[in-house]
Design a protein around this motif. Structure first.
Motif, PDB file in Angstrom:
ATOM      1  N   VAL A  83       0.888  -1.235  -0.124  1.00 10.69           N
ATOM      2  CA  VAL A  83       0.152   0.114   0.004  1.00 10.69           C
ATOM      3  C   VAL A  83       0.877   1.193   0.090  1.00 10.69           C
ATOM      4  N   GLY A  84       0.415   2.211  -0.700  1.00  5.89           N
ATOM      5  CA  GLY A  84       1.029   3.610  -0.833  1.00  5.89           C
ATOM      6  C   GLY A  84       2.588   3.506  -1.584  1.00  5.89           C
ATOM      7  N   ASN A 100      -7.050   5.153   4.546  1.00  6.25           N
ATOM      8  CA  ASN A 100      -8.112   4.448   4.278  1.00  6.25           C
ATOM      9  C   ASN A 100      -7.939   3.086   3.998  1.00  6.25           C
ATOM     10  N   LYS A 101      -6.981   3.006   3.296  1.00  6.99           N
ATOM     11  CA  LYS A 101      -6.579   1.722   2.412  1.00  6.99           C
ATOM     12  C   LYS A 101      -5.851   0.715   3.471  1.00  6.99           C
ATOM     13  N   ILE A 102      -5.041   1.179   4.473  1.00  8.68           N
ATOM     14  CA  ILE A 102      -4.517   0.299   5.623  1.00  8.68           C
ATOM     15  C   ILE A 102      -5.795  -0.191   6.527  1.00  8.68           C
ATOM     16  N   LYS A 103      -6.795   0.727   6.617  1.00  2.16           N
ATOM     17  CA  LYS A 103      -7.830   0.402   7.649  1.00  2.16           C
ATOM     18  C   LYS A 103      -8.636  -0.681   6.863  1.00  2.16           C
ATOM     19  N   CYS A 104      -8.947  -0.688   5.840  1.00  2.05           N
ATOM     20  CA  CYS A 104      -9.714  -1.643   4.675  1.00  2.05           C
ATOM     21  C   CYS A 104      -8.799  -2.926   4.789  1.00  2.05           C
ATOM     22  N   LEU A 105      -7.445  -2.833   5.005  1.00  2.99           N
ATOM     23  CA  LEU A 105      -6.743  -4.292   4.908  1.00  2.99           C
ATOM     24  C   LEU A 105      -6.863  -4.893   6.457  1.00  2.99           C
ATOM     25  N   LEU A 106      -6.522  -3.993   7.359  1.00  2.00           N
ATOM     26  CA  LEU A 106      -6.745  -4.490   8.907  1.00  2.00           C
ATOM     27  C   LEU A 106      -7.980  -4.701   9.095  1.00  2.00           C
ATOM     28  N   GLU A 107      -8.992  -4.361   8.705  1.00  2.00           N
ATOM     29  CA  GLU A 107     -10.371  -5.199   8.917  1.00  2.00           C
ATOM     30  C   GLU A 107     -10.650  -6.496   8.317  1.00  2.00           C
ATOM     31  N   GLU A 108      -9.547  -6.807   7.307  1.00  2.00           N
ATOM     32  CA  GLU A 108      -9.944  -8.059   6.679  1.00  2.00           C
ATOM     33  C   GLU A 108      -8.753  -8.897   7.032  1.00  2.00           C
ATOM     34  N   LYS A 109      -8.319  -8.361   7.983  1.00  2.00           N
ATOM     35  CA  LYS A 109      -7.047  -9.211   8.514  1.00  2.00           C
ATOM     36  C   LYS A 109      -6.003  -9.593   7.473  1.00  2.00           C
ATOM     37  N   ILE A 110      -5.702  -8.317   6.439  1.00  2.00           N
ATOM     38  CA  ILE A 110      -4.662  -8.547   5.641  1.00  2.00           C
ATOM     39  C   ILE A 110      -3.422  -7.969   5.877  1.00  2.00           C
ATOM     40  N   PHE A 111      -2.484  -8.482   5.809  1.00  2.00           N
ATOM     41  CA  PHE A 111      -1.133  -7.892   6.391  1.00  2.00           C
ATOM     42  C   PHE A 111      -0.614  -6.597   5.445  1.00  2.00           C
ATOM     43  N   ALA A 112      -0.550  -5.339   5.817  1.00  2.00           N
ATOM     44  CA  ALA A 112      -0.081  -4.264   4.732  1.00  2.00           C
ATOM     45  C   ALA A 112       1.261  -4.057   5.047  1.00  2.00           C
ATOM     46  N   ILE A 113       1.802  -3.974   3.663  1.00  2.00           N
ATOM     47  CA  ILE A 113       3.123  -3.586   3.333  1.00  2.00           C
ATOM     48  C   ILE A 113       3.268  -2.102   3.080  1.00  2.00           C
ATOM     49  N   LEU A 114       3.428  -1.079   4.005  1.00  2.00           N
ATOM     50  CA  LEU A 114       3.351   0.264   3.793  1.00  2.00           C
ATOM     51  C   LEU A 114       4.771   0.813   3.027  1.00  2.00           C
ATOM     52  N   LEU A 148      -1.798  -2.281  14.396  1.00  2.00           N
ATOM     53  CA  LEU A 148      -0.614  -1.990  13.610  1.00  2.00           C
ATOM     54  C   LEU A 148       0.424  -2.944  13.582  1.00  2.00           C
ATOM     55  N   SER A 149       0.551  -3.929  14.410  1.00  2.00           N
ATOM     56  CA  SER A 149       1.445  -5.061  14.348  1.00  2.00           C
ATOM     57  C   SER A 149       1.281  -5.973  13.256  1.00  2.00           C
ATOM     58  N   ASN A 150       0.178  -5.534  12.400  1.00  2.00           N
ATOM     59  CA  ASN A 150      -0.159  -6.113  11.003  1.00  2.00           C
ATOM     60  C   ASN A 150       0.461  -5.188  10.094  1.00  2.00           C
ATOM     61  N   VAL A 151       1.240  -4.454  10.336  1.00  2.00           N
ATOM     62  CA  VAL A 151       1.915  -3.509   9.207  1.00  2.00           C
ATOM     63  C   VAL A 151       3.342  -3.681   9.242  1.00  2.00           C
ATOM     64  N   THR A 152       3.919  -3.723   7.985  1.00  2.00           N
ATOM     65  CA  THR A 152       5.216  -3.791   7.923  1.00  2.00           C
ATOM     66  C   THR A 152       5.695  -2.647   7.134  1.00  2.00           C
ATOM     67  N   ILE A 153       6.805  -1.874   7.358  1.00  2.00           N
ATOM     68  CA  ILE A 153       7.312  -0.514   6.470  1.00  2.00           C
ATOM     69  C   ILE A 153       8.132  -1.130   5.484  1.00  2.00           C
ATOM     70  N   ALA A 154       8.017  -0.575   4.267  1.00  2.00           N
ATOM     71  CA  ALA A 154       9.001  -0.682   2.941  1.00  2.00           C
ATOM     72  C   ALA A 154       9.568   0.609   2.968  1.00  2.00           C
ATOM     73  N   TYR A 155      10.908   0.665   3.239  1.00  2.00           N
ATOM     74  CA  TYR A 155      11.434   1.969   2.949  1.00  2.00           C
ATOM     75  C   TYR A 155      12.012   2.009   1.826  1.00  2.00           C
ATOM     76  N   GLU A 156      11.721   2.909   0.801  1.00  2.00           N
ATOM     77  CA  GLU A 156      12.068   2.794  -0.585  1.00  2.00           C
ATOM     78  C   GLU A 156      12.309   4.331  -0.983  1.00  2.00           C
ATOM     79  N   PRO A 157      13.537   4.506  -0.935  1.00  2.00           N
ATOM     80  CA  PRO A 157      13.866   6.084  -1.402  1.00  2.00           C
ATOM     81  C   PRO A 157      13.410   5.957  -3.011  1.00  2.00           C
ATOM     82  N   ILE A 158      12.633   7.022  -3.304  1.00  2.00           N
ATOM     83  CA  ILE A 158      12.111   7.146  -4.618  1.00  2.00           C
ATOM     84  C   ILE A 158      13.253   7.093  -5.678  1.00  2.00           C
ATOM     85  N   TRP A 159      14.255   7.951  -5.461  1.00  2.00           N
ATOM     86  CA  TRP A 159      15.299   7.965  -6.304  1.00  2.00           C
ATOM     87  C   TRP A 159      16.134   6.730  -6.552  1.00  2.00           C
ATOM     88  N   SER A 160      15.915   5.823  -5.697  1.00  2.00           N
ATOM     89  CA  SER A 160      16.411   4.553  -5.991  1.00  2.00           C
ATOM     90  C   SER A 160      15.669   3.383  -6.469  1.00  2.00           C
TER      91      SER A 160
END
Ligand code: PGA
Length: 236
Positions: A83-84, A100-114, A148-160
């Motif tokens: 997501v994002g 809102n997208k993360i909320k929709c995912l978490l409601e369905e117990k889908i793990f979010a990769i932000l 929020l324990s069902n969220v992982t962050i992906a750090y992606e520098p856009i220039w990379s």
């Protein structure tokens, strides 16, 4: 074991997907999540792979032509969603919808990769930390810390992304450290952080020396099956 997420973006057609799946059927994919274009999600699910969508709708159902809801994803066995992603933020105004997208995912117990990340201009203006904090706060707004324990962050520098240019190991280490500390201080959770941006077999051994990242979000390299498999095997 670190996680490896393969984001195919808008690549591979039906016969290429079949070929890809056949190839990976006999490989160890226990730490791999495949994120194909949505029309192929079920092919991966049906073959027993861990599967992520590349995006999700910001509403749970209704008149949203072209969108796919979290419950529709869940109903075919998709348990993760990116997501994002910066390409969604750029071409589809996703900055507005990430929360809102993360909320929709978490409601369905889908793990979010932000996905979060700064542009080259933001980096050159020393705004990286401010941008990342802002993207985290927008994404997590009014979401219960337990969820929020069902969220992982992906750090992606856009220039990379897709450029072959990646930050130094020290840069990545420091940014990931900052993200983890910020999320812990503000949201009281130990968040996992993936690195994404030009991850391939040329740089994976060097990236593996960084000791605070929890995995990788891989774009271009993930659509070449042999190369991706080699990369997966290099990840400890
Ligand atoms: P890349 O893409 O590996 O091709 O740089 C990463 C991403 O966009 O997730």
């Amino acid at each position: 074991m670190k996680l490896v997420v393969g984001n195919f973006k808008m690549n591979l057609n039906d016969s290429e997907i079949k070929d890809y799946i056949n190839y990976f059927k006999n490989e160890d994919c226990s730490n791999v999540i495949f994120a194909p274009t949505s029309i192929y999600l079920k092919d991966f699910v049906d073959n027993g792979f861990k599967v992520s969508s590349q995006d999700v709708a910001f509403a749970s159902k209704g008149a949203y032509t072209g969108d796919i809801s979290a419950s529709q994803l869940k109903s075919i066995g998709v348990n993760y969603s990116i997501v994002g992603h910066s390409e969604r933020r750029k071409y589809h105004q996703d900055d507005l919808y990430v929360n809102n997208k993360i909320k929709c995912l978490l409601e369905e117990k889908i793990f979010a990769i932000l996905c979060i990340g700064e542009t080259k201009e933001e980096r050159d203006s020393n705004l990286t930390i401010d941008i990342l904090k802002k993207e985290i706060d927008e994404a997590f707004f009014t979401i219960d810390s337990n969820l929020l324990s069902n969220v992982t962050i992906a750090y992606e520098p856009i220039w990379s992304i897709g450029t072959g240019v990646i930050p130094t190991n020290l840069d990545i280490y420091n940014t990931v450290k900052m993200i983890k500390e910020y999320v812990y201080d503000k949201y009281k959770i130990n968040i996992k952080v993936l690195y994404g941006g030009s991850v391939n077999n040329d740089c994976i051994n060097e990236l593996e020396k960084i000791d605070n990242i929890d995995g990788y979000l891989v774009g271009g390299c993930s659509i070449k099956k042999e190369e991706f498999n080699r990369l997966i095997k290099s990840v400890g």
